[in-house]
Design an enzyme around this catalytic site. Structure first.
Site, PDB file in Angstrom:
ATOM      1  N   HIS A   1       0.823  -1.213   0.000  1.00  0.00           N
ATOM      2  CA  HIS A   1       0.000   0.000   0.000  1.00  0.00           C
ATOM      3  C   HIS A   1       0.853   1.257   0.000  1.00  0.00           C
ATOM      4  CE1 HIS A   1      -3.193   2.815   0.867  1.00  0.00           C
ATOM      5  NE2 HIS A   1      -2.519   3.257   1.911  1.00  0.00           N
ATOM      6  N   CYS A   2       2.067   1.195   0.528  1.00  0.00           N
ATOM      7  CA  CYS A   2       2.804   2.429   0.797  1.00  0.00           C
ATOM      8  C   CYS A   2       3.649   2.945  -0.363  1.00  0.00           C
ATOM      9  CB  CYS A   2       3.693   2.227   2.027  1.00  0.00           C
ATOM     10  SG  CYS A   2       2.760   2.021   3.569  1.00  0.00           S
ATOM     11  N   ILE A   3       4.664   2.188  -0.758  1.00  0.00           N
ATOM     12  CA  ILE A   3       5.668   2.736  -1.674  1.00  0.00           C
ATOM     13  C   ILE A   3       5.105   3.090  -3.053  1.00  0.00           C
ATOM     14  CG2 ILE A   3       7.924   2.352  -2.710  1.00  0.00           C
ATOM     15  CD1 ILE A   3       8.633   0.597  -0.380  1.00  0.00           C
TER      16      ILE A   3
ATOM     17  N   ASP B   1       2.297   6.332  -1.768  1.00  0.00           N
ATOM     18  CA  ASP B   1       2.614   7.478  -0.914  1.00  0.00           C
ATOM     19  C   ASP B   1       3.267   8.657  -1.628  1.00  0.00           C
ATOM     20  OD1 ASP B   1       1.597   5.815   0.956  1.00  0.00           O
ATOM     21  OD2 ASP B   1       3.383   5.699   2.217  1.00  0.00           O
TER      22      ASP B   1
END
Length: 418
Positions: A260-262, A265
């Site tokens: 979900h992050c890299i 974001d």
């Protein structure tokens, strides 16, 4: 039993948080919108790999962890933590709808003395500009009646060395009193708390952590493409550079970014920066390189088939080994394998996948690992439970995007590498 902590969102952030607070003797209620998730949690069954049932069930049996669909439970909690997804829209803009709807549902249930903390990853200014006005509509004074802060999750699924408990917790409040109260809350459950001057600093710190990885991964992904043209083994180059004991941090190339992050974001920050007339060209370039990797990997498979078997993608049987976004977990969020499989199918390939951690994917089942039955085996995620030497021996053709085959693969004429 009245809860000490209410956590909105029973996902990969909320459930580990609940366990950490329960381990510290606090009572926790998880609020979610999915009945099946709530029912399973209340039976002591976990859908989160990092919190197995053997760790969850004792807390459920003791009444320290419960789950519900009913927001009314937040009235009694001393702290309310919001840990909901913040995806991107199709236009690559932040979608805060789930977070803001949750905050609106909390508002009529707020009381004096409560601590409200946003944990969802987002852009600088979200807590102050979007969450705070909704909370202030109650008439309660922030910093005196209620205490509002931002503390980003730092979960890395599948890790056992760094967990929710021992990864330092960054906290930034709307006021000094907000920061202090939120820090006190977390200090009762985690090993270390780092207080920052504002929620904006905490929000940006979280983005920086992931942008740092995105940019460095883009660098080695671009290097991998250059090395392919120059006939140099990029894995050998990276491993050699990593022997330097200072001034270098090793990042590995791969078929794209997942989780979900890299992959997501950095776009929060590029979107917010435009509000200030600033363009984050370096970050956007990294995003462009990383998003192109599945297309490059499709081309590499095409080359391998053309030169190794005199076949085209169309009509070839391709086995994708590993569809989770990282090794030894079952999480497929934003996995580059999904895009690569789509691209291969669009080119006419007959695509199957093998992943013991992901038995089912979008209605498709993982197949047995029988490399010899396929024209090409593409290693997209290198799970540790696979004998890659045997895979190479059995396969007709291998394209290895993770260096899973190691030196055996490098010296084998039927193995192509990124």
């Amino acid at each position: 039993m009245k809860p000490d902590v209410a956590i909105i969102g029973a996902g990969y952030v909320g459930v580990p948080l609940a366990q950490v607070f329960a381990d510290a003797g606090r009572t926790v209620v998880l609020v979610d919108v999915k009945q099946d998730v709530v029912d399973a949690l209340n039976r002591g069954e976990s859908h989160i790999e990092d919190v197995p049932a053997k760790q969850l069930k004792p807390h459920v049996d003791a009444g320290r962890i419960t789950a519900t669909l009913d927001y009314d439970v937040v009235r009694d909690a001393d702290a309310i933590l919001v840990a909901l997804p913040t995806p991107l829209t199709k236009q690559r803009e932040p979608d805060l709808s789930m977070v803001l709807e949750a905050v609106r549902r909390v508002v009529p249930r707020l009381r004096k003395g409560q601590v409200i903390v946003l944990e969802s990853t987002t852009y600088p200014g979200t807590t102050r500009e979007s969450v705070l006005p909704i909370l202030e509509s109650t008439g309660l004074k922030v910093g005196e009646d209620v205490f509002v802060a931002y503390s980003p999750e730092r979960v890395d699924p599948g890790r056992e060395d760094w967990t929710t408990k021992n990864v330092p917790k960054v906290v930034g409040g709307i006021t000094e009193a907000c920061t202090r109260r939120a820090a006190e809350l977390y200090r009762g459950a985690v090993d270390e708390v780092v207080e920052l001057s504002s929620p904006e600093a905490a929000e940006l710190a979280k983005l920086l952590e992931n942008i740092f990885r995105s940019v460095n991964i883009a660098l080695v992904n671009e290097l991998a493409q250059m090395c392919e043209r120059m006939g140099i083994d990029v894995w050998e180059v990276v491993e050699a550079a990593a022997t330097k004991p200072f001034g270098f941090m090793s990042f590995k190339p791969g078929p794209g970014l997942g989780g979900h992050c890299i992959p997501i974001d950095p776009f929060y920050l590029t979107w917010k920066a435009r509000e200030y007339g600033f363009y984050t060209e370096f970050i956007e370039l990294a995003g462009k390189v990383n998003e192109n990797m599945p297309y490059y990997c499709r081309s590499l498979i095409s080359q391998a088939l053309n030169h190794g078997k005199q076949r085209s993608l169309k009509g070839s049987k391709v086995l994708v080994v590993g569809v989770a976004y990282k090794s030894d977990i079952g999480d497929t969020r934003e996995s580059p394998a999904l895009k690569l499989m789509e691209l291969l199918r669009n080119a006419g390939s007959d695509v199957s996948y093998h992943d013991s951690h992901v038995p089912e994917l979008n209605g498709e089942r993982s197949v047995p690992l029988e490399p010899s039955q396929y024209d090409c085996v593409a290693i997209v995620t290198a799970h540790s439970g696979i004998d890659y030497d045997r895979l190479v021996d059995d396969a007709q053709l291998v394209v290895d995007f993770r260096n899973a085959t190691g030196r055996n693969g490098s010296g084998n004429g039927k193995v192509w590498k990124l």
